[in-house]
Design a protein around this motif. Structure first.
Motif, mmCIF file in Angstrom:
data_model
loop_
_atom_site.group_PDB
_atom_site.id
_atom_site.type_symbol
_atom_site.label_atom_id
_atom_site.label_comp_id
_atom_site.label_asym_id
_atom_site.label_seq_id
_atom_site.Cartn_x
_atom_site.Cartn_y
_atom_site.Cartn_z
ATOM 1 N N ARG A 70 0.806 -1.222 0.000
ATOM 2 C CA ARG A 70 0.000 0.000 0.000
ATOM 3 C C ARG A 70 0.844 1.280 0.000
ATOM 4 N N ALA A 71 2.050 1.222 0.515
ATOM 5 C CA ALA A 71 2.923 2.403 0.525
ATOM 6 C C ALA A 71 3.479 2.719 -0.864
ATOM 7 N N THR A 72 3.341 1.814 -1.814
ATOM 8 C CA THR A 72 3.867 2.051 -3.166
ATOM 9 C C THR A 72 2.887 2.819 -4.043
ATOM 10 N N TRP A 73 1.654 2.995 -3.572
ATOM 11 C CA TRP A 73 0.668 3.729 -4.376
ATOM 12 C C TRP A 73 1.097 5.183 -4.496
ATOM 13 N N ASP A 74 1.090 5.691 -5.711
ATOM 14 C CA ASP A 74 1.443 7.074 -5.996
ATOM 15 C C ASP A 74 0.137 7.860 -6.106
ATOM 16 N N SER A 75 -0.062 8.818 -5.226
ATOM 17 C CA SER A 75 -1.326 9.561 -5.189
ATOM 18 C C SER A 75 -1.572 10.384 -6.451
ATOM 19 N N ALA A 76 -0.571 10.550 -7.295
ATOM 20 C CA ALA A 76 -0.759 11.271 -8.553
ATOM 21 C C ALA A 76 -1.436 10.397 -9.611
ATOM 22 N N LEU A 77 -1.499 9.086 -9.362
ATOM 23 C CA LEU A 77 -2.089 8.158 -10.324
ATOM 24 C C LEU A 77 -3.382 7.570 -9.772
ATOM 25 N N PRO A 78 -4.249 7.074 -10.651
ATOM 26 C CA PRO A 78 -5.496 6.465 -10.189
ATOM 27 C C PRO A 78 -5.246 5.212 -9.349
ATOM 28 N N VAL A 79 -6.040 5.062 -8.316
ATOM 29 C CA VAL A 79 -5.950 3.871 -7.467
ATOM 30 C C VAL A 79 -6.263 2.631 -8.300
ATOM 31 N N SER A 80 -7.281 2.725 -9.159
ATOM 32 C CA SER A 80 -7.699 1.559 -9.934
ATOM 33 C C SER A 80 -6.596 1.064 -10.863
ATOM 34 N N ALA A 81 -5.781 1.957 -11.391
ATOM 35 C CA ALA A 81 -4.674 1.535 -12.255
ATOM 36 C C ALA A 81 -3.633 0.767 -11.442
ATOM 37 N N TRP A 82 -3.351 1.249 -10.238
ATOM 38 C CA TRP A 82 -2.397 0.575 -9.353
ATOM 39 C C TRP A 82 -2.926 -0.801 -8.964
ATOM 40 N N VAL A 83 -4.199 -0.880 -8.603
ATOM 41 C CA VAL A 83 -4.829 -2.161 -8.246
ATOM 42 C C VAL A 83 -4.766 -3.112 -9.432
ATOM 43 N N HIS A 84 -5.107 -2.596 -10.608
ATOM 44 C CA HIS A 84 -5.122 -3.441 -11.804
ATOM 45 C C HIS A 84 -3.739 -3.993 -12.110
ATOM 46 N N ALA A 85 -2.706 -3.182 -11.949
ATOM 47 C CA ALA A 85 -1.339 -3.657 -12.218
ATOM 48 C C ALA A 85 -0.976 -4.815 -11.293
ATOM 49 N N ILE A 86 -1.337 -4.688 -10.027
ATOM 50 C CA ILE A 86 -1.031 -5.764 -9.077
ATOM 51 C C ILE A 86 -1.856 -7.008 -9.411
ATOM 52 N N ALA A 87 -3.129 -6.822 -9.749
ATOM 53 C CA ALA A 87 -3.992 -7.959 -10.105
ATOM 54 C C ALA A 87 -3.452 -8.679 -11.337
ATOM 55 N N ARG A 88 -3.011 -7.905 -12.311
ATOM 56 C CA ARG A 88 -2.460 -8.495 -13.538
ATOM 57 C C ARG A 88 -1.221 -9.334 -13.217
ATOM 58 N N HIS A 89 -0.372 -8.837 -12.320
ATOM 59 C CA HIS A 89 0.825 -9.596 -11.932
ATOM 60 C C HIS A 89 0.443 -10.891 -11.212
ATOM 61 N N LYS A 90 -0.574 -10.836 -10.387
ATOM 62 C CA LYS A 90 -1.018 -12.048 -9.685
ATOM 63 C C LYS A 90 -1.566 -13.066 -10.683
ATOM 64 N N LEU A 91 -2.264 -12.599 -11.698
ATOM 65 C CA LEU A 91 -2.800 -13.487 -12.721
ATOM 66 C C LEU A 91 -1.663 -14.139 -13.517
#
Length: 185
Positions: A70-91
């Motif tokens: 959670r500390a890696t989230w950059d507040s300048a970017l959308p939360v959903s994009a950050w979530v999606h990137a992590i989800a894609r890596h898990k997939l």
């Protein structure tokens, strides 16, 4: 080229919750994770139709990764994009664990655009438009013509009035700059 950021109800509901959660609001954190979990179930469910038992495991793995990172989230970017990137890596991690199978590893170029979920489309489109706006106009136009519209260098040259050599340089410099911007530079 003017960037219009598409409205995204998921992002607009998630962002304020995530910001409050980052400040220690436990209720906002639970609510944000609940919303994310629901979205992830749909995202993974569409990709793992032949492996329904894996969906909930991936949802939980992704939520744990979000918590730990959670500390890696950059507040300048959308939360959903950050979530999606992590989800894609898990997939991708799941696919690697199970071995590469053609049924699971459909090339993105072969995917029918109508099948792509709005979660990816909206966050990816928004991110791309924001990044493109940071480029000089010539680089932005060169990338739009060649990479987004799919024109050949000769076609893009004819349309823009810029030489093929100059277009190559603009595309190269623009892609290099986009890469740097995407990495936070």
């Amino acid at each position: 080229m003017t960037a219009e950021v598409p409205s995204d109800d998921f992002e607009s509901a998630l962002r304020p919750l995530w910001v409050r959660a980052q400040r220690g609001d436990e209720a906002a954190y639970r609510d944000a994770l609940g919303r994310i979990a629901a979205r992830l179930r749909g995202y993974f469910g569409r990709r793992l139709t032949g492996l329904p038992d894996e969906v909930e495991d991936l949802v939980q793995e992704t939520l744990i990764a979000l918590h730990l990172q959670r500390a890696t989230w950059d507040s300048a970017l959308p939360v959903s994009a950050w979530v999606h990137a992590i989800a894609r890596h898990k997939l991708v991690d799941l696919w690697r664990r199970r071995g590469r199978r053609e049924a699971l590893n459909e090339p993105i170029d072969d995917v029918d655009g109508a099948r792509l979920p709005s979660f990816e489309e909206q966050s990816t489109r928004r991110d791309l438009l924001v990044l493109l706006e940071a480029l000089p106009a010539a680089q932005r136009r060169a990338i739009a013509l060649t990479k987004l519209e799919g024109l050949s260098l000769a076609e893009a040259s004819a349309r823009s009035g810029v030489s093929v050599a100059a277009l190559k340089v603009q595309v190269h410099r623009g892609l290099k700059r986009l890469t740097m911007l995407a990495r936070g530079g």
